[in-house]
Design a protein around this motif. Structure first.
Motif, short mmCIF file in Angstrom:
data_model
loop_
_atom_site.label_atom_id
_atom_site.label_comp_id
_atom_site.label_asym_id
_atom_site.label_seq_id
_atom_site.Cartn_x
_atom_site.Cartn_y
_atom_site.Cartn_z
N GLY A 95 4.56 13.59 12.44
CA GLY A 95 4.30 12.65 13.52
C GLY A 95 3.90 11.26 13.09
N GLY A 96 3.83 11.04 11.77
CA GLY A 96 3.51 9.72 11.26
C GLY A 96 2.05 9.54 10.92
N ARG A 97 1.80 8.64 9.99
CA ARG A 97 0.43 8.29 9.60
C ARG A 97 0.42 6.86 9.07
N CYS A 98 -0.51 6.06 9.53
CA CYS A 98 -0.59 4.65 9.12
C CYS A 98 0.74 3.92 9.37
N ASN A 99 1.45 4.33 10.42
CA ASN A 99 2.77 3.78 10.80
C ASN A 99 3.88 4.21 9.84
N VAL A 100 3.57 5.02 8.85
CA VAL A 100 4.60 5.57 7.98
C VAL A 100 5.20 6.79 8.68
N GLY A 101 6.52 6.82 8.85
CA GLY A 101 7.18 7.95 9.50
C GLY A 101 6.96 8.01 11.00
N ASP A 102 6.45 6.94 11.59
CA ASP A 102 6.23 6.89 13.04
C ASP A 102 7.50 6.39 13.72
N LYS A 103 8.16 7.24 14.46
CA LYS A 103 9.44 6.90 15.08
C LYS A 103 9.29 5.81 16.15
N ASP A 104 8.10 5.71 16.73
CA ASP A 104 7.89 4.71 17.78
C ASP A 104 7.48 3.35 17.24
N PRO A 149 0.84 -1.20 0.00
CA PRO A 149 0.00 0.00 0.00
C PRO A 149 0.88 1.26 0.00
N VAL A 150 0.79 2.04 -1.07
CA VAL A 150 1.59 3.26 -1.18
C VAL A 150 0.71 4.43 -0.74
N LEU A 151 1.09 5.07 0.35
CA LEU A 151 0.26 6.09 0.99
C LEU A 151 0.34 7.44 0.27
N LEU A 152 -0.84 7.98 -0.10
CA LEU A 152 -0.95 9.34 -0.63
C LEU A 152 -1.54 10.28 0.40
N GLY A 153 -2.49 9.79 1.19
CA GLY A 153 -3.09 10.59 2.25
C GLY A 153 -4.07 11.63 1.79
N ASP A 154 -4.48 11.57 0.52
CA ASP A 154 -5.43 12.54 -0.03
C ASP A 154 -6.12 11.90 -1.22
N TYR A 213 4.75 15.94 -8.84
CA TYR A 213 3.63 16.52 -8.10
C TYR A 213 3.96 16.82 -6.63
N GLY A 214 5.15 16.47 -6.21
CA GLY A 214 5.53 16.76 -4.83
C GLY A 214 4.70 16.04 -3.80
N PHE A 215 4.30 14.79 -4.12
CA PHE A 215 3.55 14.01 -3.14
C PHE A 215 4.40 13.76 -1.90
N LYS A 216 3.74 13.53 -0.78
CA LYS A 216 4.44 13.38 0.49
C LYS A 216 5.37 12.17 0.49
N SER A 217 6.55 12.37 1.08
CA SER A 217 7.52 11.29 1.25
C SER A 217 7.45 10.77 2.67
N VAL A 218 8.25 9.75 2.95
CA VAL A 218 8.33 9.21 4.31
C VAL A 218 8.77 10.30 5.27
N ALA A 219 9.73 11.13 4.83
CA ALA A 219 10.24 12.22 5.68
C ALA A 219 9.14 13.23 6.01
N ASP A 220 8.27 13.49 5.04
CA ASP A 220 7.16 14.42 5.29
C ASP A 220 6.21 13.89 6.36
N TYR A 221 5.89 12.59 6.27
CA TYR A 221 5.02 11.99 7.29
C TYR A 221 5.70 11.95 8.65
N GLU A 222 7.00 11.73 8.63
CA GLU A 222 7.74 11.71 9.89
C GLU A 222 7.70 13.07 10.55
N ALA A 223 7.79 14.15 9.74
CA ALA A 223 7.78 15.51 10.28
C ALA A 223 6.44 15.85 10.93
#
Length: 530
Positions: free
Chosen positions: A492-501, A414-419, A480-490
């Motif tokens: 706080g994370g979403r769907c465990n993507v970019g979640d430091k914990d 699953p490749v997350l777009l979030g929109d 299109y500048g879609f969000k990267s892993v780093a963007d989700y990490e910044a």
């Protein structure tokens, strides 16, 4: 009642002058004499006339309102509902995709010359184009014709249906199995029948369960409790709140198709034993793909045991599952659904479920194809192995580019777009510019803000196809500048993507099970050829 009548006789001359039997004669079904007497009364007569005038005025007012109102616009209602879908970006678009049997995972669009690579099919192993299935189905078609001829109890109960059910029972180590027209029908019919027939039944359902299970629970009208996704602790809290002697069903899936997560089956089984419940396990997105014989996640949990001793009573967790449901329409390459369990459970559903009793039987040609595929995959791991390798490669390469893949231990990517708009744009761009078909997944299939592309690598996807997919996604993300892993990490994370914990996951197919002594490049050359 007698005391009321006595009191009324003191104030009403008419009642005072008539006894009970006389009043009874006046109120017979065919008598209107009581109404005549009432109109003669100075009190009741006036009341009846007033009430009549009021009723007439009310009827007149309603008539005037109806004459002013416009007739209901059916087409307007349809448009209003569709506009709602378009406005919240949940409208579903259906692409014209035509699978090419001799070239799958290739397909053509409306024009046969416009070919695309399919990356989102649920025919996970490409078995729908397997020559073994096609030849079996051609022979069956020539012998038995196209249709089944009726429902199972009228004209559609052939030897092939019985053989298929025996094959499925053997696959899941159960006493029996029952085939339906689809697993949507199987889940709905089974849960609704159990929930409505078992007295005072309670159903516990995972919050991410498929719509077929939700509909079955709703139709059962049984008491229900929703537990947090794959959360045994929350489930136990809910189980504790219900009398242990009441009949209870714990309904969940093994692989959740939109996120790729896998249920803690062993923990749910343990809770079922502790709190006097039965387990209802949907293996739809796991059958054919997991386990040494393709029976699903429950079989995979005791991989080595079930590889050498595949039978009921061998001590694996498969023996602890009360009800299995699965499909013929995904990894088994055809169409149809089924349930498997004890012989009495199967006979009970067969005898009471309207979704089985009143549905035309699956055609013999489909049943023969499903039976041949199940039998083949019981002894062939080549397709399963190649699929898992391709899924690992795609996840790894996307991760290296920072393209967000929702982490999971299964074959789903699953490749997350979030929109919703972004997911639709990415899907359209892949199709129109890169000849890649990946459908976008929006609400209500996934929550708002969790929109994604759902990629499902298969054994038939070659290294060149994988390269093209990765390069195309990288180009679209940059454009299109879609969000990267780093963007989700910044954020706080979403769907465990970019979640430091988040601790991460390991693939359920281990390196040992995949037999990594063969290089990936060499294994691609040995992929099952269509």
């Amino acid at each position: 009642m007698k005391s009321v009548l006595l009191h009324a006789r003191k104030t009403c001359p008419f009642l005072h002058g008539n006894n009970g039997p006389a009043l009874k004669q006046l109120t017979g079904k065919k008598s209107s004499r009581l109404l005549v007497k009432a109109n003669q009364c100075p009190v009741m007569g006036a009341a009846i006339q007033t009430k009549g005038l009021q009723s007439s005025a009310s009827i007149l007012a309603k008539t005037e309102q109806q004459s002013d109102a416009k007739p209901f616009s059916y087409e307007g209602f349809y448009k209003q509902m569709l506009d709602k879908k378009h406005n919240d970006k949940s409208y579903r678009y259906f692409n014209n995709i035509n699978r090419l049997a001799k070239k799958f995972p290739m397909a053509h669009l409306a024009r046969p010359t416009d070919e695309v690579t399919v990356w989102c099919a649920n025919d996970y192993l490409g078995m729908g184009a397997n020559p073994l299935l096609l030849n079996t189905m051609k022979e069956t078609l020539d012998r038995y014709g196209a249709g089944a001829g009726g429902t199972r109890n009228i004209a559609g109960n052939a030897e092939l249906h019985l053989q298929l059910e025996s094959e499925l029972a053997d696959l899941h180590h159960t006493e029996g199995a029952l085939v339906f027209s689809s697993c949507m029908v199987a889940n709905d019919a089974t849960l609704s029948t159990l929930g409505s027939k078992m007295p005072n039944c309670v159903i516990f359902s995972d919050e991410l369960n498929h719509a077929s299970m939700i509909e079955g629970i709703r139709h059962s009208k049984a008491e229900k409790h929703i537990f947090r996704h794959n959360d045994p602790e929350h489930l136990e809290e809910l189980l504790k709140s219900v009398d242990i002697n009441r009949p209870k069903i714990i309904a969940f899936e093994s692989v959740y198709s939109m996120c790729g997560s896998i249920a803690p089956i062993a923990k749910f089984v343990e809770l079922a034993k502790t709190y006097n419940a039965i387990t209802f396990l949907d293996e739809v997105h796991a059958v054919g793909i997991y386990g040494p014989r393709g029976a699903g996640i429950a079989e995979h949990l005791d991989f080595n045991l079930n590889a050498v001793d595949p039978r009921r009573g061998n001590g694996s967790i498969m023996d602890e599952i009360d009800i299995y449901t699965g499909t013929l329409g995904k990894s088994f390459g055809v169409v149809g659904g089924y349930i498997a369990g004890s012989s009495q459970f199967i006979d009970m559903i067969r005898s009471y479920a309207p979704g089985f009793i009143f549905t035309t039987s699956l055609p013999p040609v489909v049943v023969a194809g499903g039976k041949a595929c199940i039998n083949y995959l019981k002894s062939s791991n080549a397709e399963r192995r190649m699929q898992q390798l391709n899924a690992r490669i795609v996840k790894s390469r996307l991760g290296e580019l920072g393209i967000p893949v929702i982490p999971n231990p299964s074959h789903i990517v699953p490749v997350l777009l979030g929109d919703a708009a972004a997911a639709k744009l990415a899907s359209d761009e892949l199709l129109s510019k890169y000849n890649i078909y990946v459908q976008s997944i929006n609400f209500p299939t996934v929550p708002v803000g969790h929109e994604r592309l759902r990629i499902t690598p298969s054994p038939g996807h070659t290294p060149a196809m994988i390269d093209h997919l990765i390069d195309s996604l990288e180009a679209i993300w940059k454009k299109y500048g879609f969000k990267s892993v780093a963007d989700y990490e910044a954020e706080g994370g979403r769907c465990n993507v970019g979640d430091k914990d988040y601790g991460g996951v390991k693939p359920i197919w281990t390196d040992e099970q995949l037999n990594f002594n063969m290089p990936i490049e060499e294994s691609h050359q040995n992929t099952f050829a269509i």
